[in-house]
Design an enzyme around this catalytic site. Structure first.
Site, mmCIF file in Angstrom:
data_model
loop_
_atom_site.group_PDB
_atom_site.id
_atom_site.type_symbol
_atom_site.label_atom_id
_atom_site.label_comp_id
_atom_site.label_asym_id
_atom_site.label_seq_id
_atom_site.Cartn_x
_atom_site.Cartn_y
_atom_site.Cartn_z
ATOM 1 N N ASP A 26 -12.463 -6.533 -46.445
ATOM 2 C CA ASP A 26 -12.927 -6.695 -44.323
ATOM 3 C C ASP A 26 -12.180 -7.118 -43.378
ATOM 4 O OD1 ASP A 26 -15.194 -6.731 -43.078
ATOM 5 O OD2 ASP A 26 -14.673 -8.511 -42.263
ATOM 6 N N GLU A 83 -3.440 -6.273 -63.053
ATOM 7 C CA GLU A 83 -3.409 -6.730 -64.125
ATOM 8 C C GLU A 83 -4.429 -6.749 -65.056
ATOM 9 O OE1 GLU A 83 -3.513 -11.124 -63.759
ATOM 10 O OE2 GLU A 83 -2.095 -11.329 -61.917
HETATM 11 C C1 GLC Z 1 -15.679 -6.059 -40.745
HETATM 12 C C2 GLC Z 1 -17.340 -5.558 -40.835
HETATM 13 C C3 GLC Z 1 -17.935 -5.856 -39.845
HETATM 14 C C4 GLC Z 1 -18.454 -7.821 -40.037
HETATM 15 C C5 GLC Z 1 -16.567 -7.670 -39.437
HETATM 16 C C6 GLC Z 1 -16.419 -9.435 -39.351
HETATM 17 O O1 GLC Z 1 -15.464 -5.099 -39.282
HETATM 18 O O2 GLC Z 1 -17.103 -4.223 -41.364
HETATM 19 O O3 GLC Z 1 -19.438 -5.534 -40.268
HETATM 20 O O4 GLC Z 1 -18.570 -7.831 -38.421
HETATM 21 O O5 GLC Z 1 -15.523 -6.980 -40.208
HETATM 22 O O6 GLC Z 1 -15.955 -9.642 -40.325
#
Ligand code: GLC
Length: 512
Positions: free
Chosen positions: A204, A249
């Site tokens: 993310d 790994e």
């Molecule tokens: C990413 C996620 C989003 C979230 C952001 C902060 O972009 O897809 O939904 O708000 O990260 O974690």
């Protein structure tokens, strides 16, 4: 450069936006057991993999992307053994599982941040975060002018002269990955989920993970998309190299996928041989429906990823953007679906878009997305794309949860007309098209060379062939029906029915 063929190069991955997917216990939030029950539906839909959005304990300031414990399960979503069961069932059905790792930031309720708040200025507890003294005599001004991606300043005061950085909501303090404990904890999280058998991870906010330790101001004239001291920095790539070695790994081609928002040259840097397998191509989400834009854009993405022997990862929709059927219109969303599935590379489909769900205009008081508040109400945020799915025509919540339960976001009247059940009986439905496309894709497009050869067309048509005598794809971006026969011998599938040798406006066709 050639990279060995592996499942994720061509995979179609379906985003299970967990809290809006299927609610078994009636608390209004989708859960792991609900996702598990629906796996046979996804097998029948024909996807290769599922990406499951965060199910970790959270303070719910950003719909689960504010994590309190990265190696535990939110009791509202289930238990660790529900994760194990989901993974086991998916594997039995031939589906891979990708989980979401939110390593850039934590919830303000995370024990590390609680400790940082209490420990006071200059403390070791604060060094796990990006903490700076404020400017001005009373340290009452933010350390610099950086803005949060959700709107407003990216710094918040502790109230004692020091400020912390939050690139997203004020309740999502950014971690300092230069701190050895933070780095070690991230690796422990990665290993924790890989040990439980997940096939891949989505990183993310991948580009945000490293910040310039001098926290310089943005240069004068800076515009969105220009290099910034808080995104896509070279030290971030060192982290992905390290995590790529961890992934390697484990047996079975585990996938690392970067949630990137940069253009082709930026996203390609995550795909270097020793980095990740996939990096989202988000630009196409916003390309206007015109042939020239798509052709140039596709070509640029193929070239940028091709330098590293990789293929693009096409994103058709997600929980962060408007629903495809509203962004491109219902016909446009279907046409782009066939286009993306015909191109070399992997495709991400957002759960509910196979039903052609539209963006929902929610009442103000229902909106939870911090973007709404932080933009002072000028941006209604992303909740309109997150309304819980309709599975049946029964009364609310339309099979999302038990009868009488109240979903976390309200479903609009008539939502049942979009349901899986009603579309399963309609051969002209978006669901039927998605099933047909996913069933035909391996036989038609799999194994074709990664190059596309563009065919000459009149303005605003897009046509290409894969391989010398391979299949072709035609997209009609004009507002009138066009003859398909110059581009192929027979239509195998079209996004709207073609009749009398004509492909309707805003439609795509696969041909041989
Ligand atoms: C990413 C996620 C989003 C979230 C952001 C902060 O972009 O897809 O939904 O708000 O990260 O974690």
């Amino acid at each position: 450069m050639s990279v060995p063929d592996t499942w994720w190069r061509h995979a179609v991955t379906y985003e299970i936006y967990l809290r809006s997917y299927a609610d078994t216990d009636g608390d209004g939030l989708g859960d792991l057991a609900g996702a598990r029950v629906r796996l046979p539906y996804l097998r029948d839909l024909g996807v290769d993999a599922v990406w499951v959005t965060p199910f970790y304990p959270t303070s719910d300031h950003d719909a689960g992307y504010d994590v309190i414990d990265h190696r535990a399960v939110d009791p509202r979503m289930g238990t660790l053994s529900d994760v194990d069961d989901l993974v086991a069932d998916a594997h039995r059905l031939g589906l891979r599982v990708v989980v979401d790792l939110v390593l850039n930031h934590v919830s303000s309720a995370h024990p590390w941040f609680r400790a940082a708040r209490l420990a006071g200025p200059g403390s070791p507890e604060r060094s796990r975060f990006h903490v700076r003294p404020g400017r001005g005599p009373g340290r009452e001004r933010a350390p610099n002018g950086w803005q949060s991606i959700f709107g407003g300043p990216a710094w918040a005061p502790f109230g004692d002269g020091e400020w912390y950085l939050h690139m997203f909501d004020v309740e999502q303090p950014d971690l300092n990955h230069d701190h050895p404990e933070v780095a070690a904890d991230a690796e422990a999280t990665l290993r924790f989920w890989l040990d439980r058998g997940v096939d891949g991870v989505r990183f993310d906010a991948a580009g945000a993970i490293s910040k310039d330790p001098d926290y310089p101001e943005l240069p004068a004239g800076w515009q969105a998309g220009d290099p910034a001291p808080y995104s896509d920095r070279e030290p971030a790539h060192d982290m992905y190299r390290r995590w790529a070695r961890v992934l390697a790994e484990y047996p079975g081609d585990r996938l690392g996928c970067a949630e990137t928002w940069g253009g082709p040259s930026v996203l390609a840097t995550y795909l270097r041989a020793d980095e990740l397998g996939q990096a989202f191509a988000m630009d196409p989400l916003f390309w206007p429906l015109r042939a020239g834009e798509w052709r140039d854009g596709i070509q640029t993405l193929l070239a940028a990823t091709g330098q590293h022997g990789r293929l693009p990862t096409w994103v058709h929709g997600s929980h962060d953007v408007r629903r495809a059927a509203s962004r491109w219109g219902p016909d446009g969303a279907r046409a782009v679906l066939l286009l993306m599935l015909a191109l070399p590379g992997a495709v991400y489909l957002y759960g509910g878009d196979e039903l052609g769900l539209p963006e929902v205009d929610l009442p103000d008081e229902a909106i939870r997305d911090p973007v709404y508040r932080r933009s002072g109400g000028t941006d209604r945020g992303r909740d309109g794309a997150r309304v819980p799915l309709p599975w049946s025509e029964s009364p609310e919540p339309y099979g999302f949860g038990p009868p009488g339960s109240t979903p976390w976001l309200p479903q609009p009247p008539g939502w049942g007309a979009y349901s899986v059940l009603s579309q399963s009986r309609d051969p002209g439905s978006p669901l039927a098209l998605t099933r047909a496309a996913l069933a035909l894709r391996p036989g038609i497009w799999r194994g074709q060379p990664a190059e596309v050869s563009w065919l000459d067309t009149p303005p605003n048509l897009l046509a290409f062939r894969r391989g010398v005598d391979g299949p072709s794809c035609l997209v009609n971006f004009t507002d009138r029906a066009v003859r398909w026969e110059p581009y192929g011998d027979a239509v195998l599938l079209s996004s709207t029915p073609s009749q009398d040798g004509l492909l309707p406006p805003l439609s795509a066709a696969w041909m041989r």
